[in-house]
Design an enzyme around this catalytic site. Structure first.
Site, PDB file in Angstrom:
ATOM      1  N   LYS A 197      28.940  -9.776  22.200  1.00 48.98           N
ATOM      2  CA  LYS A 197      27.771 -10.362  21.523  1.00 48.98           C
ATOM      3  C   LYS A 197      27.197  -9.372  20.509  1.00 48.98           C
ATOM      4  O   LYS A 197      26.909  -9.734  19.370  1.00 48.98           O
ATOM      5  CB  LYS A 197      26.698 -10.695  22.571  1.00 48.98           C
ATOM      6  CG  LYS A 197      25.325 -10.960  21.975  1.00 48.98           C
ATOM      7  CD  LYS A 197      24.287 -11.263  23.037  1.00 48.98           C
ATOM      8  CE  LYS A 197      23.641 -10.048  23.677  1.00 48.98           C
ATOM      9  NZ  LYS A 197      22.618  -9.386  22.849  1.00 48.98           N
ATOM     10  N   ASN A 198      27.021  -8.122  20.951  1.00 51.43           N
ATOM     11  CA  ASN A 198      26.322  -7.171  20.094  1.00 51.43           C
ATOM     12  C   ASN A 198      27.175  -6.662  18.943  1.00 51.43           C
ATOM     13  O   ASN A 198      26.711  -5.896  18.113  1.00 51.43           O
ATOM     14  CB  ASN A 198      25.781  -6.013  20.931  1.00 51.43           C
ATOM     15  CG  ASN A 198      24.612  -6.470  21.797  1.00 51.43           C
ATOM     16  OD1 ASN A 198      24.077  -7.566  21.599  1.00 51.43           O
ATOM     17  ND2 ASN A 198      24.232  -5.653  22.761  1.00 51.43           N
ATOM     18  N   ASP A 240      22.186  -1.315  28.884  1.00 54.76           N
ATOM     19  CA  ASP A 240      22.503  -2.719  29.180  1.00 54.76           C
ATOM     20  C   ASP A 240      23.225  -2.896  30.519  1.00 54.76           C
ATOM     21  O   ASP A 240      23.502  -4.025  30.925  1.00 54.76           O
ATOM     22  CB  ASP A 240      23.346  -3.336  28.051  1.00 54.76           C
ATOM     23  CG  ASP A 240      22.554  -3.476  26.761  1.00 54.76           C
ATOM     24  OD1 ASP A 240      21.314  -3.406  26.811  1.00 54.76           O
ATOM     25  OD2 ASP A 240      23.178  -3.660  25.701  1.00 54.76           O
ATOM     26  N   ARG A 296      16.275 -11.395  18.011  1.00 58.24           N
ATOM     27  CA  ARG A 296      16.016 -10.125  17.328  1.00 58.24           C
ATOM     28  C   ARG A 296      17.214  -9.633  16.513  1.00 58.24           C
ATOM     29  O   ARG A 296      17.051  -9.039  15.449  1.00 58.24           O
ATOM     30  CB  ARG A 296      15.626  -9.068  18.376  1.00 58.24           C
ATOM     31  CG  ARG A 296      15.306  -7.751  17.744  1.00 58.24           C
ATOM     32  CD  ARG A 296      15.014  -6.661  18.735  1.00 58.24           C
ATOM     33  NE  ARG A 296      15.254  -5.380  18.100  1.00 58.24           N
ATOM     34  CZ  ARG A 296      14.361  -4.715  17.391  1.00 58.24           C
ATOM     35  NH1 ARG A 296      13.149  -5.163  17.263  1.00 58.24           N
ATOM     36  NH2 ARG A 296      14.672  -3.569  16.812  1.00 58.24           N
ATOM     37  N   ASP A 354      14.269 -10.069  23.239  1.00 57.54           N
ATOM     38  CA  ASP A 354      14.050  -9.844  24.662  1.00 57.54           C
ATOM     39  C   ASP A 354      12.694  -9.220  24.961  1.00 57.54           C
ATOM     40  O   ASP A 354      12.151  -8.465  24.157  1.00 57.54           O
ATOM     41  CB  ASP A 354      15.115  -8.858  25.173  1.00 57.54           C
ATOM     42  CG  ASP A 354      16.487  -9.469  25.141  1.00 57.54           C
ATOM     43  OD1 ASP A 354      16.581 -10.686  25.331  1.00 57.54           O
ATOM     44  OD2 ASP A 354      17.441  -8.708  24.924  1.00 57.54           O
TER      45      ASP A 354
HETATM   46  N1  EPU Z   1      13.658   1.915  17.865  1.00 56.03           N
HETATM   47  C1  EPU Z   1      12.536   2.281  17.163  1.00 56.03           C
HETATM   48  N2  EPU Z   1      12.544   2.109  15.801  1.00 56.03           N
HETATM   49  C2  EPU Z   1      13.586   1.579  15.130  1.00 56.03           C
HETATM   50  C3  EPU Z   1      14.729   1.196  15.869  1.00 56.03           C
HETATM   51  C4  EPU Z   1      14.735   1.378  17.237  1.00 56.03           C
HETATM   52  O1  EPU Z   1      11.577   2.754  17.734  1.00 56.03           O
HETATM   53  O2  EPU Z   1      13.519   1.458  13.900  1.00 56.03           O
HETATM   54  C5  EPU Z   1      13.672   2.127  19.322  1.00 56.03           C
HETATM   55  C6  EPU Z   1      13.613   0.823  20.077  1.00 56.03           C
HETATM   56  O3  EPU Z   1      12.279   0.380  20.248  1.00 56.03           O
HETATM   57  C7  EPU Z   1      14.294   1.162  21.378  1.00 56.03           C
HETATM   58  C8  EPU Z   1      15.330   2.203  20.974  1.00 56.03           C
HETATM   59  O4  EPU Z   1      14.907   2.692  19.702  1.00 56.03           O
HETATM   60  O5  EPU Z   1      13.393   1.746  22.252  1.00 56.03           O
HETATM   61  C9  EPU Z   1      16.750   1.684  20.929  1.00 56.03           C
HETATM   62  O6  EPU Z   1      16.875   0.718  19.939  1.00 56.03           O
HETATM   63  P1  EPU Z   1      18.231   0.413  19.157  1.00 56.03           P
HETATM   64  O7  EPU Z   1      17.855   0.200  17.724  1.00 56.03           O
HETATM   65  O8  EPU Z   1      19.270   1.422  19.456  1.00 56.03           O
HETATM   66  O9  EPU Z   1      18.653  -0.959  19.819  1.00 56.03           O
HETATM   67  P2  EPU Z   1      18.816  -2.377  19.151  1.00 56.03           P
HETATM   68  O10 EPU Z   1      19.663  -2.289  17.948  1.00 56.03           O
HETATM   69  O11 EPU Z   1      17.479  -3.025  19.046  1.00 56.03           O
HETATM   70  C10 EPU Z   1      21.005  -2.890  20.490  1.00 56.03           C
HETATM   71  C11 EPU Z   1      21.474  -4.009  21.390  1.00 56.03           C
HETATM   72  C12 EPU Z   1      20.752  -3.933  22.715  1.00 56.03           C
HETATM   73  C13 EPU Z   1      21.035  -2.576  23.338  1.00 56.03           C
HETATM   74  C14 EPU Z   1      20.622  -1.458  22.386  1.00 56.03           C
HETATM   75  C15 EPU Z   1      20.946  -0.078  22.904  1.00 56.03           C
HETATM   76  C16 EPU Z   1      22.006  -5.752  19.823  1.00 56.03           C
HETATM   77  C17 EPU Z   1      21.717  -7.102  19.312  1.00 56.03           C
HETATM   78  N3  EPU Z   1      21.197  -5.283  20.751  1.00 56.03           N
HETATM   79  O12 EPU Z   1      19.606  -3.110  20.313  1.00 56.03           O
HETATM   80  O13 EPU Z   1      21.308  -4.961  23.531  1.00 56.03           O
HETATM   81  O14 EPU Z   1      20.331  -2.467  24.550  1.00 56.03           O
HETATM   82  O15 EPU Z   1      21.275  -1.640  21.115  1.00 56.03           O
HETATM   83  O16 EPU Z   1      22.298   0.036  23.166  1.00 56.03           O
HETATM   84  O17 EPU Z   1      22.970  -5.127  19.418  1.00 56.03           O
HETATM   85  C18 EPU Z   1      21.336  -6.567  25.225  1.00 56.03           C
HETATM   86  O18 EPU Z   1      22.447  -6.904  24.818  1.00 56.03           O
HETATM   87  O19 EPU Z   1      20.865  -6.953  26.329  1.00 56.03           O
HETATM   88  C19 EPU Z   1      20.529  -5.669  24.411  1.00 56.03           C
HETATM   89  C20 EPU Z   1      19.219  -5.538  24.547  1.00 56.03           C
END
Ligand code: EPU
Length: 430
Positions: A23-24, A311, A99, A123
């Site tokens: 998915k991601n 995750d 998101r 989420d």
């Molecule tokens: N963060 C910030 N500022 C930013 C970006 C991120 O503060 O500009 C913080 C977030 O608030 C969080 C942390 O950094 O606390 C990690 O965020 P990251 O950007 O790495 O995650 P994401 O891109 O929002 C993706 C996956 C998540 C997975 C995370 C970490 C997707 C769609 N989502 O999220 O997947 O947990 O990376 O590996 O790719 C899931 O599949 O259940 C899921 C939540």
């Protein structure tokens, strides 16, 4: 009335279970298609709601999208026909529902010099800011305003830049990368995320004609090119789904082969399962997890890849809740991910949280109860606990789980789980 999962615990899982594309990864590959005019084909696509939401978002941007999903146990095929000039306004309601749709920001700025993207929903697992996405894209020449719930981005033209991320954010790395590939000159992203899904996107971009050095490392160097061309690309297998099946095998004292999984993408998690007492064998076709005895407690610290994935944290809390001993779980990415332990406590789990630590004291047995899934992985963790709890566990709000796991019930039933999807009124409604 709503659809729920009814799980009866006690079965030892055995046999073979499959994994399709992540998915991601696929959601971002779909966004990357925007970078080239013409028809992109993506294969090994999971049949999940988030893919349909992203497909609809791309349609509203002017793309012609077809999704051939023959079965939720197999990967499907997406074709995305991108017009010469896509629209730059991402539908408000669709972005609010998912998101991950924020990943159209980088490609739209790069392709059309503008993007109006709603501030995303997603989420219930924490604040999840966008500051690093915005700061990185600003370094490449984009400007941002916040208008009526939309993030309004503009760029006359993008240029290269030197970007240091405060934290290796997956989403920020992707957005900056997907803008930089069409920017003039060289961009360096330091402290970049290096999840297998990022590598997958880089590989597709390189196939499309992008110039990226350092793929799979924390420094990505991108030489911008004038244009990219559409390609056919196969989505990387979903390591989190694979890891969930691995825990399902371990928690039930089972013996399961996870076909299609890539073991080296899950080294840390498989190593933890081995420490818990499982026998793990990895080969080119997947991996096998066997557990004979009660699992031993294992400490977990979540970190960006190659660290232990957040995750899989709820699934490992579930495993520890019936393990021999006490485990300390440290969550470094999403502070609200521990909310799910209140639901796990309904099954009798003994978990105490303090800030980003959770102390799990293993119990000899759990006992089935009605529980609510608050997000995809919390939901998966609750089902895993239900597989070993005595009696029946009913999991509500399963739409969260089905966002991330194609064919969830069919897959688990295929290895002997007693789980069904039925309609039932919720005891949680007022
Ligand atoms: N963060 C910030 N500022 C930013 C970006 C991120 O503060 O500009 C913080 C977030 O608030 C969080 C942390 O950094 O606390 C990690 O965020 P990251 O950007 O790495 O995650 P994401 O891109 O929002 C993706 C996956 C998540 C997975 C995370 C970490 C997707 C769609 N989502 O999220 O997947 O947990 O990376 O590996 O790719 C899931 O599949 O259940 C899921 C939540």
């Amino acid at each position: 009335m709503q659809q729920v999962f009814r799980v009866t615990g006690g079965n030892r899982l055995s046999g073979e279970i499959g994994v399709v594309g992540a998915k991601n990864s696929v959601l971002k590959l779909m966004a990357a298609a925007l970078l080239a005019e013409g028809r992109t084909t993506i294969t090994n696509v999971p049949d999940i709601l988030d893919v349909s939401i992203m497909a609809e978002l791309l349609r509203r941007l002017g793309c012609d999208v077809t999704h051939d999903a023959p079965s939720s146990l197999k990967g499907g095929t997406l074709t995305i026909d991108v017009p010469e000039v896509p629209s730059h306004q991402a539908d408000y309601d669709l972005v609010r529902r998912m998101r991950a749709s924020i990943c159209v920001l980088g490609p739209l700025i790069a392709r059309v010099g503008a993007a109006d993207v709603a501030l995303p929903g997603g989420d219930a697992i924490g604040s999840r800011g966008l500051d690093m996405h915005i700061a990185g894209l600003q370094k490449l020449g984009a400007t941002f305003d916040n208008e009526h719930g939309f993030l309004v981005a503009k760029a006359q033209s993008l240029h290269g830049g030197q970007i240091w991320l405060d934290f290796p954010s997956v989403g920020a790395t992707e957005n900056i990368l997907m803008a930089a590939v069409l920017a003039r000159g060289r961009t360096v992203i330091d402290n970049a995320a290096r999840e297998p899904e990022i590598v997958d996107i880089c590989q597709m971009l390189v196939e499309m004609g992008a110039q990226i050095d350092g793929v799979g490392t924390s420094t990505l160097t991108i030489e911008g090119v004038d244009e990219l061309h559409p390609v056919e690309h196969r989505t990387v297998p979903d390591r989190i789904v694979a890891g969930t099946w691995a825990v399902a095998a371990a928690i039930t004292g089972g013996d399961v082969f996870v076909r299609g999984a890539i073991g080296r993408h899950l080294e840390m998690a498989l190593d933890k399962l081995a420490s818990a007492g499982a026998v793990v064998n990895v080969d080119d076709d997947g991996f096998r997890v066997r557990m004979e005895d009660r699992p031993r407690a294992v400490d977990i610290v979540t970190l960006p890849y190659p660290g232990f994935p957040t995750d899989l944290q709820p699934q490992f809390i579930a495993l520890n809740s019936i393990a021999d001993g006490t485990a300390m779980i440290t969550e470094n990415l999403f502070e609200a991910r521990f909310r799910f332990v209140n639901e796990l406590a309904r099954l009798g789990a003994d978990v105490r949280t303090d800030g980003h630590h959770a102390l799990v004291r293993g119990r000899l047995a759990l006992s089935g109860a009605p529980v609510e899934a608050a997000d995809i992985r919390a939901g998966a963790g609750l089902v895993l606990a239900g597989l070993v709890a005595q009696g029946r566990t009913t999991v509500y709000e399963i739409h969260h789980i089905e966002r991330g796991y194609p064919g969830f019930v069919q897959n688990l039933r295929g290895i002997g789980a007693d789980i069904e999807r039925v309609e039932q009124p919720s005891p949680f409604d007022d």
